[in-house]
Design an enzyme around this catalytic site. Structure first.
Site, short mmCIF file in Angstrom:
data_model
loop_
_atom_site.label_atom_id
_atom_site.label_comp_id
_atom_site.label_asym_id
_atom_site.label_seq_id
_atom_site.Cartn_x
_atom_site.Cartn_y
_atom_site.Cartn_z
NE ARG A 99 39.34 36.91 34.71
CZ ARG A 99 38.95 38.01 35.36
NH1 ARG A 99 38.74 39.11 34.73
NH2 ARG A 99 39.21 38.21 36.79
N PRO A 130 43.54 40.49 30.88
CG PRO A 130 44.08 42.91 30.74
CD PRO A 130 44.27 41.48 30.20
CE LYS A 131 40.93 38.15 26.12
NZ LYS A 131 40.46 37.05 24.92
CE LYS A 132 35.76 44.29 35.21
NZ LYS A 132 35.72 45.52 36.28
#
Length: 248
Positions: A109, A115-117
């Protein structure tokens, strides 16, 4: 701590114990499981930011297994990647990514804008089947299957596909939550060695989840599946478009 010490050491957060080292980042035995599927063109146009252009109603749903990566350790990630065009060049736009390790979430990020979660993806072989799953909490959101190493494919073509640029939307907010950085970033994979590549029959299911809305890009038809084993380096990239530039 002096001001010069702050600026000299400020490459990541927290300042005194960064979540990851400085790049570049080398990956050994990085394994891709990619299912290409057809979706709705209007759904793609609704999520791909200009000046990127959608080429076809295609999505690549990817599982990536990374057992040995510089600074990031051992982890797995999964998500949706969309073929796009930018200034006449074909590449990919990373729309969503879920993984199970804090360090690459922070680095992905902060450096590139991935767009990492946080979630729990898994990629494994079950008898004659390559299996990928994504759980968000107790809910399974994605399930992919592929016949294990049914047919070898041309590694030279795979190498060329991995060299194509990838685009990301990097957003860093001000303390008042207005955007301080809003950029289109491009990066490429480097020093790639393709150790093997295969194709086979495949299936993919995506399920509704409020915090992981993968079904915004619904599966209309599974087109193909590939399984790739590589060594490679993740390049540090460059900014190709600044969305805030006209306002500065």
């Amino acid at each position: 701590m002096k001001i010069t010490d702050v600026t000299r050491n400020a490459f990541a957060m927290p300042l005194t114990s960064p979540s990851y080292p400085k790049g570049p980042y080398r990956f050994v035995n990085r394994e891709f499981f990619i299912i290409t599927y057809r979706t709705d063109m209007e759904a793609l146009r609704a999520v791909v930011p200009e000046p990127l252009q959608v080429i076809d109603p295609i999505v690549k749903y990817e599982f990536i297994r990374m057992p040995d990566s510089t600074g990031f350790g051992d982890y797995t990630e999964t998500g949706q990647v969309i073929p796009v065009e930018f200034n006449g060049r074909k590449g990919s736009y990373v729309h969503a990514m879920f993984l199970n390790d804090d360090s690459p979430i922070a680095g992905g990020r902060e450096i590139w804008g991935f767009p990492k979660k946080l979630a729990e993806p898994r990629m494994r072989v079950e008898k004659d089947t390559l299996v990928g799953t994504l759980d968000v909490g107790s809910v399974q959101v994605a399930c992919a299957t592929m016949g294990y190493k049914h047919r070898a494919i041309d590694t030279a073509k795979v190498l060329e596909s991995l060299k194509a640029p990838t685009f990301l939307l990097k957003i860093i907010p001000h303390v008042d939550c207005t955007p301080r950085i809003c950029e289109l970033v491009e990066y490429s994979l480097e020093d790639i060695a393709v150790k093997g590549a295969w194709e086979g029959p495949a299936g993919l299911e995506l399920h509704d989840h409020a915090m992981a809305p993968l079904t915004q890009l619904p599966v209309r038809e599974v087109l193909s599946a590939t399984h790739i084993l590589t060594d490679l380096t993740l390049g540090l990239g460059r900014v190709v478009h600044d969305y805030l530039a006209p306002n500065r």
